[in-house]
Design an enzyme around this catalytic site. Structure first.
Site, mmCIF file in Angstrom:
data_model
loop_
_atom_site.group_PDB
_atom_site.id
_atom_site.type_symbol
_atom_site.label_atom_id
_atom_site.label_comp_id
_atom_site.label_asym_id
_atom_site.label_seq_id
_atom_site.Cartn_x
_atom_site.Cartn_y
_atom_site.Cartn_z
ATOM 1 N N LYS A 1 0.813 -1.217 0.000
ATOM 2 C CA LYS A 1 0.000 0.000 0.000
ATOM 3 C C LYS A 1 0.855 1.279 0.000
ATOM 4 O O LYS A 1 2.040 1.253 0.306
ATOM 5 C CB LYS A 1 -1.002 -0.035 1.163
ATOM 6 C CG LYS A 1 -2.149 -0.993 0.820
ATOM 7 C CD LYS A 1 -3.250 -1.078 1.829
ATOM 8 C CE LYS A 1 -4.323 -2.053 1.308
ATOM 9 N NZ LYS A 1 -5.349 -2.350 2.301
ATOM 10 N N ARG B 1 -3.333 -9.984 5.224
ATOM 11 C CA ARG B 1 -3.729 -10.131 3.805
ATOM 12 C C ARG B 1 -2.577 -9.628 2.943
ATOM 13 O O ARG B 1 -2.254 -8.444 2.969
ATOM 14 C CB ARG B 1 -4.997 -9.316 3.543
ATOM 15 C CG ARG B 1 -5.520 -9.401 2.118
ATOM 16 C CD ARG B 1 -6.772 -8.530 1.966
ATOM 17 N NE ARG B 1 -7.317 -8.550 0.624
ATOM 18 C CZ ARG B 1 -6.853 -7.813 -0.384
ATOM 19 N NH1 ARG B 1 -5.843 -7.004 -0.186
ATOM 20 N NH2 ARG B 1 -7.401 -7.895 -1.571
#
Ligand code: 7PM
Length: 291
Positions: free
Chosen positions: A226, A262
């Site tokens: 991210k 995740r």
């Protein structure tokens, strides 16, 4: 006390024993270069099988990009992307399958095709029918916090206290799930790193993850590749954020924050978590939970 163990298909998740790994299987046009739908389906199945071989405890299949600024796709398009991949994986592996969708129509078909868990990035706040579909199938769900929608969420995220806001949203999401008939024992929660959060909001949430334990449910956290990691690593693009991702994954495990990480890079994440979990547990065999 640790939340009750969860069985999904052939696997049992004993919360507090270690940090489990969810592998990401994207089935969006930007995730396969060319060759059309069939090639995309085959590539996604092969990728999912490789992640399962690498030690993924769970696979998350997604057909709608939720990248900041992205727009929704139709249910028909999402179904055409996701269902053949669920069917292909179900036929070839016993790793439990999660589907990243906000739509009841997609969830219904995905659960029929053998998926075990619905991962809703809106925490049952967008499609009123979704919770009922999950309840009727006896499936599990992951309810994520988001502020706004993927199209606009990164324009001006604002909180008085990001942890308090996430807690309140997730409490409301649990109520929506329970009133639809989903037992608490089949719910996971997710603070939604990067979904309507600034760089500082993301760091605060990760540092204070243990505070989300008051909800009494297992926590799933997605930091993989991210934007905040790219910034911390000096401005690296997503393709060069593996080391930064492992830093985040090990930190959240050591801080006592996550039950499921995740990630895109399963082999590397399993190694990082083996280390972080061992250090966390060596003194007292301690879990994140009081006994
Ligand atoms: C482009 C940018 C495509 C970002 C996809 C993404 C999460 C999730 C996603 C998460 C849960 C990604 C995101 N992130 N579901 N789906 N938690 N529960 O980085 O953090 O994979 S999509």
């Amino acid at each position: 006390m640790a939340p009750a163990a969860l069985t999904l298909g052939a696997r049992r998740f004993e919360w507090g024993s270690r940090t489990y790994v969810m592998g990401v299987v994207n089935v969006t046009p930007d995730s396969f270069s060319d060759g059309g739908r069939h090639a995309g389906t085959d590539a996604a199945i092969a990728h999912g099988l490789a992640l399962a071989e690498s030690g993924a405890d769970l696979l998350d299949v997604g057909g709608e990009s939720t990248r900041p600024g992205s727009l929704p796709v139709s249910a028909d398009e999402e179904l055409a992307r996701v269902i053949p991949v669920i069917e292909g994986l179900r036929a070839r592996t016993d790793v439990p399958l999660s589907v990243d969708t906000t739509k009841a129509a997609v969830a219904r078909e995905a659960l029929k095709a053998g998926a075990h868990l619905i991962n809703d990035i809106t925490g049952f706040s967008s499609d009123a029918g979704l919770s009922r579909v999950v309840a009727e199938a006896g499936a599990a769900c992951c309810l994520m916090h988001i502020q706004g929608t993927p199209a606009t969420m990164q324009q001006a995220p604002r909180y008085d206290d990001v942890v308090e806001d996430v807690l309140a949203f997730l409490e409301a999401a649990i109520l929506r799930a329970e009133s639809a008939g989903i037992p608490r024992g089949r719910i996971l929660l997710d603070p939604g790193i990067g979904f309507g959060k600034t760089f500082e909001h993301n760091l605060f949430l990760l540092r204070r993850l243990p505070e989300l334990r008051v909800l009494g449910l297992p926590l799933l956290v997605g930091t993989s590749r991210k934007g905040f990691l790219g910034r911390l690593a000096g401005g690296k693009p997503a393709s060069e954020r593996l080391a930064a991702t492992l830093g985040s994954v090990a930190s959240m495990a050591a801080l006592g924050g996550a039950d499921v990480a995740r990630v895109h890079d399963v082999t590397e994440a399993r190694d990082a978590l083996a280390v972080a979990d061992a250090i966390r547990r060596c003194e007292d065999g301690g879990t994140f939970y009081a006994r």
